[in-house]
Scaffold this motif. Sequence first.
Motif, short mmCIF file in Angstrom:
data_model
loop_
_atom_site.label_atom_id
_atom_site.label_comp_id
_atom_site.label_asym_id
_atom_site.label_seq_id
_atom_site.Cartn_x
_atom_site.Cartn_y
_atom_site.Cartn_z
N ILE A 169 9.80 -12.72 23.41
CA ILE A 169 9.26 -12.27 22.13
C ILE A 169 10.33 -11.76 21.17
O ILE A 169 10.06 -11.54 20.01
CB ILE A 169 8.21 -11.16 22.34
N LEU B 234 7.35 -19.33 19.23
CA LEU B 234 6.74 -18.84 20.47
C LEU B 234 7.53 -19.48 21.61
O LEU B 234 7.49 -20.70 21.78
CB LEU B 234 5.28 -19.27 20.51
N LEU C 294 1.00 -15.03 19.75
CA LEU C 294 1.34 -14.29 20.96
C LEU C 294 0.09 -13.99 21.78
O LEU C 294 0.07 -14.16 23.01
CB LEU C 294 2.07 -12.98 20.58
#
Lengths: 458, 458
Positions: free
Chosen positions: B197, B419, B380
Motif C-alpha cells: 500500500i 494496487l 483497497l
Amino acid sequence: MLDRVLQQIDDDLPASLDRLFTLLRIESISTDPAYRDKVAAAADWLAEELTGLGFDASVRPTTGHPMVVAHDATATAGPHLLFYGHYDVQPVDPLSEWATPPFDPRIETVDGAKRIVARGASDDKGQLMTFLEACRAWKAVTGKLPAKVSILFEGEEESGSPSLVPFLRANVDELRADVALVCDTGMWSRERGAITIMLRGLVGEEVTISAADRDLHSGMFGGAARNPLHVLSDILARLHDADGRVTVPNFYDGVAEVPDDVKAIWDTLGFDADAFLDTVGLTTPAGEAGRTVLEQIWSRPTCEVNGIIGGYTGEGFKTVIPAKASAKVSFRLVGDQDPEKVRENFRAFVTGLLPPDCRVSFASHGGSGATRLPFDGPFLAGARAALTDEWGIEPALVGGGGSIPVVGDFKRELGMDSLMVGFGLDDDRIHSPNEKYELSSFHGGIRSWARILGQLGG
Amino acid sequence: MLDRVLQQIDDDLPASLDRLFTLLRIESISTDPAYRDKVAAAADWLAEELTGLGFDASVRPTTGHPMVVAHDATATAGPHLLFYGHYDVQPVDPLSEWATPPFDPRIETVDGAKRIVARGASDDKGQLMTFLEACRAWKAVTGKLPAKVSILFEGEEESGSPSLVPFLRANVDELRADVALVCDTGMWSRERGAITIMLRGLVGEEVTISAADRDLHSGMFGGAARNPLHVLSDILARLHDADGRVTVPNFYDGVAEVPDDVKAIWDTLGFDADAFLDTVGLTTPAGEAGRTVLEQIWSRPTCEVNGIIGGYTGEGFKTVIPAKASAKVSFRLVGDQDPEKVRENFRAFVTGLLPPDCRVSFASHGGSGATRLPFDGPFLAGARAALTDEWGIEPALVGGGGSIPVVGDFKRELGMDSLMVGFGLDDDRIHSPNEKYELSSFHGGIRSWARILGQLGG
C-alpha cells in the motif's frame, strides 16, 4: 687558516663546476632498471674522486644500487662526522618540457643570477658536491680535514631506499659517528641559510569498519540496518575537537613546547602565512587554534584523514548500504610522542566508539617518532655560527613538517642525531623538468661546509 | 457466478500451466541484444493470446522492445482497470548453477509442494499470467469481464524501462484508467496474501567538497590546511541526531503517521525483526529510536550515505591532503515529502556547515516522491475482501522500502494510483539460478485476481 680555505674555494670554483658537470652527465636514474649501469658509473666516479682526495673509499654492493663509503682519518682532533647525500636522480619525464637535455648541464642566467640546470643539480648531486669540494679545499690548504670524516653516498634515495636500513645494520660500527651531516634540505631564502632542527614523525593507520555480512539494498534495509559509512564518518568527525586539537586520549603525551630562543628566531623569519596558504588556494589556517601556521606545520602534532572509501563511488548512483567502509589516517608526531602508544590509543579510541553490530580491523602503515637535534648541543651551535659568518645573518632554525627517512634511520639504527644543512631553494623544480641549482647555492654551500668543518673541528 | 468462475479456474489449471510453459520457453532476455527476436516473439505470443480472449490487442513498437496493449470493453459497469506486468526476463548466468535448463520449464515437488522452475516463472511471466487466466475464466463462464480492463505488458522492465515513460506520455488517454493493477510483488507468506500500500520515494544527491586547489602533502601542509575529508566527515556525522532522526531542517514536513488500522494489521503479521536482521548478520536496529523495524523500513523516511571517496584509497599509504572529497547521499521519502524541497534543504544544510576555504558542488541523481494507495478507497477495500476470501486470512497491508518505478510513473504521468498485488515468495530466487514460482502462487493467484475482478466490478 679558514680564510685561505675560503680563498681556495673561490679560486677553484670553475674546476669545482667542471667536476659537478661531469657527475651531472651520468644518467643515474635509480627507479628505471635500464639505467642500472649509469647508477653504478656514478658510484664509481664518486669513489674515485674521494680516493683522489685521500679518502679510503669503496663502492659497496647491495641487493639494489651500491653505496659509496669513504673515511678520512687525517684529523688529529674533533668529533667524528658522517656526511650523507645521494647520487641517484629522479626520472626526467616529461622530456618534452625540458628546455635543454636533462643530462647536458649548462649555466643559465636569470635576473643576473647564474644557475646550474640539469636533472640532479639540486637533488642531490649539487648538494653532495658542496661537501666534497669543501673537503678538497681543506685538504689543499692544510693537507688534512679539521675533523674525522666518513661519507655515505646512497644510490636508491629516489627509489625508497630499500637497501639503506639493512646496510646500516650490517655496518653499524663502521658508520656510527658523533653526528650525521645530511645535505638534502634547503635554505630559508637566497640570502639566508637554514638548519632543519626538527622533523615530525609519522604513524599510518588504516581502519576498516564493517557491519552486515553483505552489501544491502537501502530500499529494503535502509532505516534499520547499521551503515558503516555513518559509523566511520561519526568516528572521524570525533578525532578533533572544536579547537582543532586531537581528541585521542593521551595523544599529547611527550609533546613539548619549542624553546623560546627558537621561537624568537621563528619570529624573525618573516614567514608569510597568508602567502604560504595562498600558493595552494587557501586563506585560513585550519588547524589547532592559538598556534601560528609555522607551529602548526613544524612543531605541533596532527591527525589527518588521508583517504576514505566505501559504498558505491562510480558514475551515477546505487542505493547500497555497504558491508564495510575504510579510512587511512595518519598522525604527525613531535617531541617524544611514542608512535606505538599513539597507534594503540587511536585503536582503543575507535573501538570504544563502535555501536552495536560493528566490527573494526586495523592495518599498520608504519610508524616513526619525531627527530630533533638537541637544541643546546655543540653541533647546532657550530653550524649556527658557521652559517651566520657565511651569509651574514643568523640561519633560520626550521622544523620540517614531514619526515626525511634517512634521519630517522640514523637515529634508530645508529643512535645518531642529524644536522640537516642544505642549500636548495623552493623554486629549484626538483623532480620536475628544468631542475636547477643556484650557482650561489653551490658556491655558498661549499664555503658553508668549509666553515662548518672548521667550527666542528674546533 | 464467482463460484463457477473459480471452478472453471480449478478445472482449467492443467491447460493454464501449459500456456504458462509456452511463454516460459521463449527466451525473452531484454538486456542482451542477441535475444531481441525472442523478446519480440514473447510480445507476439501475448498479443495473440489476448486477441483469442476477445481483447483488442496490439504489439506496439518503441525505440527498444515493444509494449503489448490490449483493451476489453465487454463490461457493462464497474471501474476501468489497467493491469501491468512485464514479459521480459533477467539473463540466466551463471548457467552452470541451474539444475535444469532455464528455458525448459518443469514442475518439481519439494516437501509436498509443487513449484514451477524456469527463468521468469516468478518474475514476471508467472505473475502476469495469473491475471490473464483469471480473465479467461470470467470470459469462459460469463462471456465478459466484470470491469473494463486494459492491459499493458512491458518488455524492458529488467533493462530499466527506458521506453516506458515516453510510451505513457504518448498514450495518456488510451492508458489512463481509474486504478492500475500491478502484479510484480509478493505474498506475505505461502498462506497469506499481501497488498503493497505504500512505497518510499527517493532523492539521490552527490556532494563534493573542495578546499585547496591541488592535493597537498600532509608533511608540508598538515596541521594548517583545510582537509575536505574532515569537513565531509563532520557534515555527514551531523545528518542524524543521537536518536537517529534526520537533522536536515524541515525534513519531516509531510511525513504522516500510518493509520491505526494499518498499524493494527502490522501487529498481526508476526514480523520477526530479529530474524530479518539476522539474515544479513545484524542483531540491533540502527535507525530512528522509538520505531519498530517495520516502521523503519516501510513508513519512515531515511537518510543514508551510499558512498564516500576521497584522498588515497589504493594499496599502502600516501600522506595526502586531497583537494576534494565526495559522498553519495540518498533520502527515502514517505507520505507527502517533496523531493525537491528535501534536496533544497539538504543543500542549504551542507552549505551552511562549510568552514572557510571550502566550496561545495552538488549533483542530482533523481528524485521521486513516495506513492501510497488511499487507505480508505474502494480499490483497497475490494482487494482486501477478495484476498481474505481466497486465503482465509486478512491480507498483509505492507509498505515497500524501495520504489517500484512503474508505480511512480503511473502516478506522475497518468495521475493513477496502483494496487500492488502479487504472489511471489521471498525464496523464489528471482534474478538467480533455479528461479521458481509455487504452483500454489500460480493457482491461488489466478483465483485471487478472479475474486478481485469480481469485487471491483461490484
